[in-house]
Design an enzyme around this catalytic site. Structure first.
Site, PDB file in Angstrom:
ATOM      1  N   CYS A 351       3.413  -6.111   5.890  1.00 39.95           N
ATOM      2  CA  CYS A 351       4.228  -6.407   4.707  1.00 39.95           C
ATOM      3  C   CYS A 351       5.181  -5.279   4.297  1.00 39.95           C
ATOM      4  CB  CYS A 351       3.353  -6.846   3.541  1.00 39.95           C
ATOM      5  SG  CYS A 351       1.781  -6.006   3.363  1.00 39.95           S
ATOM      6  N   ARG A 380      -6.931  -1.954  12.435  1.00 40.31           N
ATOM      7  CA  ARG A 380      -7.825  -1.586  11.337  1.00 40.31           C
ATOM      8  C   ARG A 380      -9.136  -1.084  11.925  1.00 40.31           C
ATOM      9  NH1 ARG A 380      -6.656  -6.964   7.591  1.00 40.31           N
ATOM     10  NH2 ARG A 380      -4.376  -6.729   7.613  1.00 40.31           N
ATOM     11  N   GLN A 398      -1.208 -10.637  13.771  1.00 41.78           N
ATOM     12  CA  GLN A 398      -1.116 -11.617  12.695  1.00 41.78           C
ATOM     13  C   GLN A 398       0.151 -12.454  12.853  1.00 41.78           C
ATOM     14  OE1 GLN A 398      -1.396  -8.857   9.278  1.00 41.78           O
ATOM     15  NE2 GLN A 398      -3.227 -10.000   8.701  1.00 41.78           N
ATOM     16  N   ASP A 400       2.343 -13.399  10.762  1.00 36.97           N
ATOM     17  CA  ASP A 400       2.554 -12.933   9.401  1.00 36.97           C
ATOM     18  C   ASP A 400       3.903 -13.388   8.865  1.00 36.97           C
ATOM     19  OD1 ASP A 400       1.335 -11.661   7.351  1.00 36.97           O
ATOM     20  OD2 ASP A 400       1.557  -9.631   8.148  1.00 36.97           O
ATOM     21  N   HIS A 402       6.390 -13.410   5.233  1.00 31.98           N
ATOM     22  CA  HIS A 402       6.638 -12.979   3.858  1.00 31.98           C
ATOM     23  C   HIS A 402       7.881 -13.689   3.358  1.00 31.98           C
ATOM     24  CE1 HIS A 402       4.023  -9.778   5.429  1.00 31.98           C
ATOM     25  NE2 HIS A 402       3.503  -9.858   4.226  1.00 31.98           N
ATOM     26  N   LYS A 482      -4.441 -15.978  -5.179  1.00 25.56           N
ATOM     27  CA  LYS A 482      -4.256 -16.454  -3.810  1.00 25.56           C
ATOM     28  C   LYS A 482      -4.988 -17.765  -3.582  1.00 25.56           C
ATOM     29  CE  LYS A 482      -8.228 -13.917  -1.949  1.00 25.56           C
ATOM     30  NZ  LYS A 482      -8.760 -13.133  -0.809  1.00 25.56           N
ATOM     31  N   HIS A 528       2.898 -13.684   0.399  1.00 27.09           N
ATOM     32  CA  HIS A 528       2.302 -13.332   1.694  1.00 27.09           C
ATOM     33  C   HIS A 528       1.654 -14.584   2.280  1.00 27.09           C
ATOM     34  CE1 HIS A 528       2.127  -8.840   0.886  1.00 27.09           C
ATOM     35  NE2 HIS A 528       2.311  -9.325  -0.326  1.00 27.09           N
TER      36      HIS A 528
END
Length: 671
Positions: A351, A380, A398, A400, A402, A482, A528
């Protein structure tokens, strides 16, 4: 329980002052409750006597809460049995967990399989005796005196009411208020065993219908590698023998479907120790499936108005300081690498880099909503004890996204986004969607008006989607509410997949703006969204969902051609080349193995279509189909066979192809 008695299904009963909950339920003719819940939701034993008349809700054993009480009580029986058989054992914690329970022990030697059999037999003796679970309040000093030989219990007593009360398992041992000890009493009233515990518990051990010990493993005290290593025994308990039997059957099926096992058997991926724990390498066949997954996802995202971006794997630490990740997630990040006096980190999130793309130039309201999408690999440093194949890895990619939008666009964008998520997951053959809506916690950032607006927009999106959902009050992140989407796989297991989150933290941290229609500078809202969660985890879930028998459109090899003899190899090779020209992943097995062995080999590899040809097939320009379920269709013209395969593969059907019932041939075909 007779048929005239009401079963427990959110039955509300008034417990008069001076009487027990059990007496009130009996008077009302309610059977089957294991505990009761007062108007605040606090659970009480059936022996509880309120100081004033109180309405309570009966909790049945076959409910989520009832099973947790059953499993907690069974954990106490486990601990009692261990200490009777192993007097030197010191008690750790024993909470209920999903589908079971565990208890931690400090023992001189690890438990052996034969120890678990002895312990389980002793537990059955305790259950059969019908010992009473009896609760009593104690002071801190009294608890310390009674448990003087239990060092871990002494530590838990010191945690009472502190922030450390949230430590793993502490919630079932101590609370913020009074301490309580549960005595297990023989039928004559004498003490059999006791434990520091908040409760509640079943009335007696005889109320435990069915249980089984599963395995033992090492575990650090309170989950910290800095603490002593204990021995943990896992078990499961259910409201009936049939429920236990079904659970064990499901576990056997889950073991058969384990993606780590199938990954090796089907040559999809591996985890070389030379590379490191939680870091997968993808083999060619696994790489094919991943590529197809990505290509289809890209196609759907392009249709949905997303723009693709790419960002680096590392960044200067200053970026993560500004985003807050170094403050919030540093323990989960790989250590910094210093270069030219600057700390660089492997990125744990995409992000901040997407924010930098947005901020690379001025933005107008006319550009919004701006939907950025990336297959972004992140890293991670998960603890080794929680790394689990592809579903809990240290390096993963991911899908991902945004989205930057105006406040006025938020509602429609969230509704459209949730529909997009559900539609794409459905395309991969997943169903049984439910969702959690996690709302503002006690500690939060941003304006409460923003929170209210975002929560209302998320809930409206859920209502429009028709997905069943539950509110999770206070469980949102401190910077955003969320939606978490769950699915159920083919054997009924729930998996949390997609997350949709409205972020109030990053836009002001990075001071991003857009020029509104009136010429003013305004702050965009940021959403997100991780649809798969991660490609690795999603791949693992799909592998287990399909038990490795991927639908034709995802299968790494869609067709294998098997000649009955070497004389038929060239004929089938021409069929294979025609299939390849149509985009089908086809192979010819012209190895020296016997035909029956080839069929067994490729059936174990879960290839959707086997095409077999002998003299008769060559003469008629035909092939014989053999499907994954063993059914067969003989004498199909090559042209028809190719069109059938291409049509099925391009349809994105998620069920395995089978022969039409009238075309099934057994015993007289070439195979």
């Amino acid at each position: 329980m007779t048929s005239s008695q009401p079963t427990v299904d959110r039955v509300v009963v008034t417990v008069a002052a001076g009487t027990t909950a059990a007496e009130a339920l009996a008077t009302a003719g309610v059977a089957g409750a294991v505990v009761v819940a007062d108007p605040t939701g606090h659970l009480h034993d059936l022996a509880w006597t309120p100081a004033a008349d109180t309405d309570v809700t009966a909790v049945p054993m076959d409910s989520e809460t009832g099973r947790a009480v059953l499993r907690h009580s069974t954990a106490h029986v486990l601990a009692q049995a261990v200490q009777e058989l192993f007097p030197k054992a010191k008690l750790g914690i024993g909470p209920p967990i999903e589908n079971g329970f565990y208890y931690d022990f400090d023992v001189p030697e690890p438990f052996k399989p034969e120890d678990l059999s002895r312990i389980e037999k002793k537990m059955r003796d305790i259950v059969k005796e019908g010992q009473l679970f009896a609760r009593r309040a104690v002071s801190d000093d009294e608890a310390r005196a009674e448990l003087v030989g239990e060092p871990y219990k002494q530590e838990l007593i010191g945690l009472k009411g502190s922030a450390a009360d949230a430590a793993e398992g502490a919630s079932v041992e101590v609370g913020a208020g009074e301490l309580t000890i549960y005595d297990n009493l023989h039928t004559d009233g004498s003490l059999a065993w006791k434990d520091l515990c908040r409760g509640p518990h079943l009335p007696t051990t005889r109320a435990i219908p069915a249980f089984k010990l599963m395995r033992s493993a090492a575990a650090y005290w309170r989950g910290s590698e800095k603490n002593p290593q204990l021995q943990r025994i896992y078990g499961t308990a259910w409201e009936s023998r049939d429920a236990l039997k079904e659970h064990l059957r499901m576990l056997e099926e889950a073991e058969r479907r384990d993606h780590r096992k199938l990954g090796a058997e089907l040559d999809l991926f591996s985890f070389p120790t030379e590379i490191g724990s939680g870091l997968a390498v993808w083999h060619p066949r696994g790489g094919v499936i991943r590529r197809v997954m990505e290509e289809y996802s890209r196609q759907r995202h392009e249709q949905g108005g997303y723009e693709f971006v790419y960002t680096p794997h590392v960044s200067k630490g200053a970026l993560f300081e500004k985003s807050g990740h170094l403050q919030w997630y540093k323990e989960g990040m790989y250590p910094a690498l210093e270069m030219e006096g600057v700390d660089y980190y492997l990125k744990p999130m995409n992000c901040p880099m997407h924010v930098m793309i947005y901020k690379s130039r001025g933005r107008s309201y006319r550009e919004l909503p701006l939907r950025l999408f990336e297959f972004g690999t992140v890293y991670r440093y998960e603890k080794s004890g929680v790394v689990h194949g592809l579903t809990r890895a240290r390096g993963f990619t991911q899908d991902d996204s945004h989205i930057f939008c105006t406040p006025e666009q938020l509602q429609d964008e969230l509704a459209s986004l949730l529909k997009f998520v559900l539609d794409l997951l459905t395309d991969y053959g997943l169903t049984g969607f439910t969702a959690d809506l996690s709302t503002r916690p006690e500690k939060y950032v941003g304006e409460i008006e923003q929170w209210n607006e975002a929560e209302a927009a998320l809930e409206e999106a859920l209502k429009r989607s028709g997905v069943p959902y539950r509110l999770a009050p206070g469980e949102g992140a401190f910077y955003a509410p969320k939606i978490d989407v769950q699915v159920k796989d083919a054997i009924g297991r729930p998996w949390q997949l997609s997350t949709i989150q409205v972020d109030f933290q990053l836009p002001p941290r990075f001071d991003i703006e857009y020029q509104a229609a009136d010429g003013t500078r305004q702050r965009p809202y940021m959403i997100h969204r991780a649809l798969f969660g991660s490609e690795e985890r999603f791949f693992g879930i799909l592998t287990e969902h399909y038990a490795g028998a991927f639908p034709v459109w995802l299968a790494p090899v869609q067709v294998v051609a098997i000649p009955i003899s070497d004389d038929h190899a060239d004929y089938l090779n021409s069929v294979v080349q025609r299939l390849k020209a149509r985009g089908i992943r086809a192979e010819l097995d012209d190895s020296s193995d016997r035909m029956q062995k080839k069929i067994r080999t490729h059936t174990k590899q879960k290839v959707p279509y086997l095409l077999i040809a002998g003299d008769d097939d060559v003469a008629r320009s035909a092939v014989s189909f053999r499907y994954r379920d063993g059914s067969q269709r003989n004498g199909v013209s090559v042209d028809e066979a190719i069109e059938d395969i291409v049509a099925y593969a391009q349809s994105h059907a998620n069920e395995s192809p089978t022969a039409p019932q009238e075309a099934v041939v057994s015993g007289d075909g070439p195979a």
